[in-house]
Design a protein around this motif. Structure first.
Motif, PDB file in Angstrom:
ATOM      1  N   ASN A   1       0.643  -0.993   0.241  1.00 47.09           N
ATOM      2  CA  ASN A   1      -0.032   0.046   0.183  1.00 47.09           C
ATOM      3  C   ASN A   1       1.204   1.570  -0.177  1.00 47.09           C
ATOM      4  N   ILE A   2       0.669   2.221  -0.580  1.00 45.94           N
ATOM      5  CA  ILE A   2       1.709   2.977  -1.376  1.00 45.94           C
ATOM      6  C   ILE A   2       1.343   4.494   0.139  1.00 45.94           C
ATOM      7  N   GLU A   3       0.026   4.175   0.927  1.00 45.39           N
ATOM      8  CA  GLU A   3      -0.457   5.236   1.913  1.00 45.39           C
ATOM      9  C   GLU A   3       0.234   4.728   2.806  1.00 45.39           C
ATOM     10  N   GLU A   4       1.209   3.634   3.320  1.00 41.74           N
ATOM     11  CA  GLU A   4       1.337   2.897   4.427  1.00 41.74           C
ATOM     12  C   GLU A   4       3.154   4.118   5.145  1.00 41.74           C
ATOM     13  N   PRO A   5       2.522   4.602   6.171  1.00 38.54           N
ATOM     14  CA  PRO A   5       4.186   5.142   6.976  1.00 38.54           C
ATOM     15  C   PRO A   5       5.246   4.402   6.139  1.00 38.54           C
ATOM     16  N   LEU A   6       5.462   3.609   6.667  1.00 41.49           N
ATOM     17  CA  LEU A   6       6.862   2.795   6.197  1.00 41.49           C
ATOM     18  C   LEU A   6       7.363   2.294   4.613  1.00 41.49           C
ATOM     19  N   GLN A   7       7.402   2.636   4.323  1.00 43.04           N
ATOM     20  CA  GLN A   7       7.339   1.886   2.814  1.00 43.04           C
ATOM     21  C   GLN A   7       8.205   1.039   2.583  1.00 43.04           C
ATOM     22  N   SER A   8       9.806   1.401   2.828  1.00 42.62           N
ATOM     23  CA  SER A   8      10.558   0.779   2.525  1.00 42.62           C
ATOM     24  C   SER A   8      12.234   0.142   3.204  1.00 42.62           C
ATOM     25  N   LEU A   9      11.613  -1.223   3.515  1.00 41.59           N
ATOM     26  CA  LEU A   9      13.212  -1.701   4.516  1.00 41.59           C
ATOM     27  C   LEU A   9      13.645  -2.120   3.653  1.00 41.59           C
ATOM     28  N   SER A  10      15.382  -2.619   4.094  1.00 40.68           N
ATOM     29  CA  SER A  10      16.441  -2.944   3.031  1.00 40.68           C
ATOM     30  C   SER A  10      17.297  -3.670   3.943  1.00 40.68           C
ATOM     31  N   THR A  11      18.597  -4.757   3.969  1.00 46.03           N
ATOM     32  CA  THR A  11      19.194  -5.670   4.562  1.00 46.03           C
ATOM     33  C   THR A  11      19.640  -6.407   4.072  1.00 46.03           C
ATOM     34  N   GLN A  12      21.371  -7.004   4.569  1.00 50.18           N
ATOM     35  CA  GLN A  12      21.712  -7.871   3.568  1.00 50.18           C
ATOM     36  C   GLN A  12      20.917 -10.048   4.536  1.00 50.18           C
ATOM     37  N   ALA A  13      20.522  -9.553   5.785  1.00 50.68           N
ATOM     38  CA  ALA A  13      19.484 -10.815   5.837  1.00 50.68           C
ATOM     39  C   ALA A  13      18.204 -10.543   6.529  1.00 50.68           C
ATOM     40  N   VAL A  14      17.391 -11.633   6.382  1.00 49.96           N
ATOM     41  CA  VAL A  14      16.063 -11.734   7.642  1.00 49.96           C
ATOM     42  C   VAL A  14      15.471 -12.947   7.609  1.00 49.96           C
ATOM     43  N   SER A  15      14.838 -13.273   8.592  1.00 49.25           N
ATOM     44  CA  SER A  15      14.786 -14.299   8.444  1.00 49.25           C
ATOM     45  C   SER A  15      13.230 -14.232   9.269  1.00 49.25           C
ATOM     46  N   VAL A  16      12.190 -14.603   8.891  1.00 49.76           N
ATOM     47  CA  VAL A  16      10.851 -14.468   9.170  1.00 49.76           C
ATOM     48  C   VAL A  16      10.207 -15.953   9.828  1.00 49.76           C
ATOM     49  N   ASP A  17       9.519 -15.778  10.296  1.00 51.05           N
ATOM     50  CA  ASP A  17       9.070 -17.068  10.985  1.00 51.05           C
ATOM     51  C   ASP A  17       6.858 -16.932  10.169  1.00 51.05           C
ATOM     52  N   LEU A  18       6.971 -17.957   8.985  1.00 50.35           N
ATOM     53  CA  LEU A  18       5.090 -17.670   8.754  1.00 50.35           C
ATOM     54  C   LEU A  18       3.899 -18.058   9.704  1.00 50.35           C
ATOM     55  N   THR A  19       4.508 -18.862  10.370  1.00 50.45           N
ATOM     56  CA  THR A  19       2.971 -18.999  11.596  1.00 50.45           C
ATOM     57  C   THR A  19       3.004 -17.621  12.964  1.00 50.45           C
ATOM     58  N   THR A  20       4.045 -17.199  12.990  1.00 50.72           N
ATOM     59  CA  THR A  20       3.790 -15.753  13.899  1.00 50.72           C
ATOM     60  C   THR A  20       3.953 -14.281  13.346  1.00 50.72           C
ATOM     61  N   MET A  21       4.152 -14.480  11.990  1.00 50.45           N
ATOM     62  CA  MET A  21       4.804 -13.021  11.047  1.00 50.45           C
ATOM     63  C   MET A  21       5.863 -12.319  11.586  1.00 50.45           C
ATOM     64  N   ILE A  22       7.065 -13.683  12.449  1.00 50.12           N
ATOM     65  CA  ILE A  22       7.914 -12.351  13.229  1.00 50.12           C
ATOM     66  C   ILE A  22       8.895 -12.255  12.203  1.00 50.12           C
ATOM     67  N   GLY A  23       9.335 -11.166  12.019  1.00 49.63           N
ATOM     68  CA  GLY A  23      10.547 -11.185  11.064  1.00 49.63           C
ATOM     69  C   GLY A  23      11.713 -10.157  12.108  1.00 49.63           C
ATOM     70  N   THR A  24      12.590 -10.773  11.611  1.00 45.60           N
ATOM     71  CA  THR A  24      13.960 -10.315  13.046  1.00 45.60           C
ATOM     72  C   THR A  24      15.696 -10.471  11.976  1.00 45.60           C
ATOM     73  N   SER A  25      16.213  -9.608  12.265  1.00 42.27           N
ATOM     74  CA  SER A  25      17.346  -9.655  11.594  1.00 42.27           C
ATOM     75  C   SER A  25      19.275  -9.069  12.664  1.00 42.27           C
ATOM     76  N   GLN A  26      19.575  -9.515  12.545  1.00 46.69           N
ATOM     77  CA  GLN A  26      20.885  -9.622  13.117  1.00 46.69           C
ATOM     78  C   GLN A  26      21.837  -8.400  12.471  1.00 46.69           C
TER      79      GLN A  26
END
Length: 186
Positions: A122-147
């Motif tokens: 959605n282009i109306e979202e306040p947060l539009q883009s996030l970039s990093t080199q690695a991310v892990s997402v648990d599809l059950t809880t929808m929790i994303g983490t990165s170090q």
């Protein structure tokens, strides 16, 4: 030596030579096979797939240039994956892309690496883009983490920080340390 003896010696000599060549080829092939390396059970190019949850709603959509699935570990490797994530309310809100990805069906964990970009649908979202080199997402809880270092662009702001904890269902995220930001009023 007569011709018959010479022919028998030549025949057995040729047979021995061919047997020797076959053994050399076999040992070369055995040397190439590395123990512990498994071959994928199936592969796909230009993959497009949709996964549904128990209620019949779309849980995720995945496309990738190349995919390899290993049934023994239930792990799938992707080249240039693009995930559309559908949190609890059933609407696609985030598009995740990277150079490489891995899905572990046993743990419902997606790991994306190299040039990871998470874009708001959605282009109306306040947060539009996030970039990093690695991310892990648990599809059950929808929790994303990165170090890794994380760079966030939004409407009128830019933030960077080290480490990420994001709840894609509640749309809350936290940068864990070394946070710096710039606010640009409209």
């Amino acid at each position: 030596m007569n011709r018959i003896t010479l022919g028998i010696v030549a025949f057995f000599g040729l047979a021995f030579f061919l047997y020797w060549q076959a053994q050399i080829k076999r040992s070369e092939m055995d040397a190439v096979k590395v123990r512990g390396i498994e071959r994928p059970d199936f592969v796909a190019d230009n993959l497009r797939t949709t996964e549904f949850n128990k209620l019949g709603l779309i849980a995720s959509r995945v496309s990738a240039e190349h995919m390899e699935h290993y049934a023994s570990s239930d792990i799938t490797h992707f080249t240039k994956p693009v995930y559309l994530i559908y949190p609890e309310n059933g609407q696609a809100q985030w598009q995740l892309s990277a150079d490489r990805g891995q899905l572990n069906k046993n743990t419902s964990q997606v790991i994306l690496e190299n040039n990871v970009i998470i874009d708001a649908i959605n282009i109306e979202e306040p947060l539009q883009s996030l970039s990093t080199q690695a991310v892990s997402v648990d599809l059950t809880t929808m929790i994303g983490t990165s170090q890794e270092m994380v760079y966030i662009k939004g409407k009128g702001f830019i933030i960077q920080g080290l480490g990420l904890h994001a709840d894609l269902n509640s749309q809350k995220l936290s940068l864990l340390s070394q946070v710096e930001g710039t606010y640009e009023p409209h």
